[in-house]
Design a protein around this motif. Structure first.
Motif, PDB file in Angstrom:
ATOM      1  N   GLN A  11       0.754  -1.192   0.202  1.00  0.00           N
ATOM      2  CA  GLN A  11       0.106  -0.127  -0.087  1.00  0.00           C
ATOM      3  C   GLN A  11       0.748   1.273  -0.053  1.00  0.00           C
ATOM      4  O   GLN A  11       1.763   1.426   0.622  1.00  0.00           O
ATOM      5  CB  GLN A  11      -0.903  -0.035   1.324  1.00  0.00           C
ATOM      6  N   ASP A  12       0.300   2.405  -0.692  1.00  0.00           N
ATOM      7  CA  ASP A  12       1.103   3.573  -0.815  1.00  0.00           C
ATOM      8  C   ASP A  12       0.501   4.697   0.218  1.00  0.00           C
ATOM      9  O   ASP A  12      -0.504   4.285   0.617  1.00  0.00           O
ATOM     10  CB  ASP A  12       1.197   4.052  -2.275  1.00  0.00           C
ATOM     11  N   PHE A  13       1.235   5.492   0.249  1.00  0.00           N
ATOM     12  CA  PHE A  13       0.612   6.845   0.999  1.00  0.00           C
ATOM     13  C   PHE A  13      -0.487   7.064   0.786  1.00  0.00           C
ATOM     14  O   PHE A  13      -1.482   7.313   1.327  1.00  0.00           O
ATOM     15  CB  PHE A  13       1.763   7.910   1.144  1.00  0.00           C
ATOM     16  N   LYS A  14      -0.832   7.558  -0.701  1.00  0.00           N
ATOM     17  CA  LYS A  14      -2.124   7.859  -1.114  1.00  0.00           C
ATOM     18  C   LYS A  14      -3.394   6.917  -0.452  1.00  0.00           C
ATOM     19  O   LYS A  14      -4.549   7.433  -0.161  1.00  0.00           O
ATOM     20  CB  LYS A  14      -2.125   8.190  -2.548  1.00  0.00           C
ATOM     21  N   THR A  15      -2.917   5.767  -0.841  1.00  0.00           N
ATOM     22  CA  THR A  15      -4.377   4.799  -0.629  1.00  0.00           C
ATOM     23  C   THR A  15      -4.376   4.602   0.909  1.00  0.00           C
ATOM     24  O   THR A  15      -5.582   4.490   1.481  1.00  0.00           O
ATOM     25  CB  THR A  15      -3.640   3.196  -0.930  1.00  0.00           C
ATOM     26  N   ALA A  16      -3.250   4.676   1.911  1.00  0.00           N
ATOM     27  CA  ALA A  16      -3.325   4.577   3.430  1.00  0.00           C
ATOM     28  C   ALA A  16      -4.059   5.873   3.768  1.00  0.00           C
ATOM     29  O   ALA A  16      -4.917   5.696   4.767  1.00  0.00           O
ATOM     30  CB  ALA A  16      -1.938   4.334   3.861  1.00  0.00           C
ATOM     31  N   PHE A  17      -3.831   6.886   3.077  1.00  0.00           N
ATOM     32  CA  PHE A  17      -4.293   8.245   3.603  1.00  0.00           C
ATOM     33  C   PHE A  17      -5.858   8.136   3.367  1.00  0.00           C
ATOM     34  O   PHE A  17      -6.712   8.692   4.118  1.00  0.00           O
ATOM     35  CB  PHE A  17      -3.632   9.399   2.929  1.00  0.00           C
ATOM     36  N   LEU A  18      -6.239   7.843   2.185  1.00  0.00           N
ATOM     37  CA  LEU A  18      -7.749   7.585   1.786  1.00  0.00           C
ATOM     38  C   LEU A  18      -8.336   6.651   2.600  1.00  0.00           C
ATOM     39  O   LEU A  18      -9.455   6.708   3.072  1.00  0.00           O
ATOM     40  CB  LEU A  18      -7.856   6.900   0.241  1.00  0.00           C
ATOM     41  N   THR A  19      -7.593   5.278   3.197  1.00  0.00           N
ATOM     42  CA  THR A  19      -8.318   4.657   4.181  1.00  0.00           C
ATOM     43  C   THR A  19      -8.548   5.340   5.603  1.00  0.00           C
ATOM     44  O   THR A  19      -9.768   5.301   6.013  1.00  0.00           O
ATOM     45  CB  THR A  19      -7.430   3.478   4.517  1.00  0.00           C
TER      46      THR A  19
END
Length: 70
Positions: A11-19
């Protein structure tokens, strides 16, 4: 509802932030939080937070160097 479990390897930052954003929104929008689902949301959020934190820590030195050269 919690999103898929994040993996620090995939998982990248963008996906984790969206989570994190989605989980926060879910909690804010719920009239009566489902205490049984809350643990999944919290666990999911902690994993996503750790991914974001690792990326921030990794990027900070590069940003500091780039800004010192400016």
């Amino acid at each position: 509802m919690p999103t898929a479990k994040p993996s620090t390897e995939t998982q990248d930052f963008k996906t984790a932030f969206l989570t994190l954003k989605n989980n926060a929104q879910t909690l804010q929008n719920s009239q009566e939080p489902d205490i049984d689902a809350l643990m999944d949301v919290v666990t999911d959020s902690i994993s996503a937070y750790k991914i974001c934190q690792c990326r921030i820590v990794a990027v900070q030195p590069a940003l500091d160097e780039a800004l010192s050269d400016a």
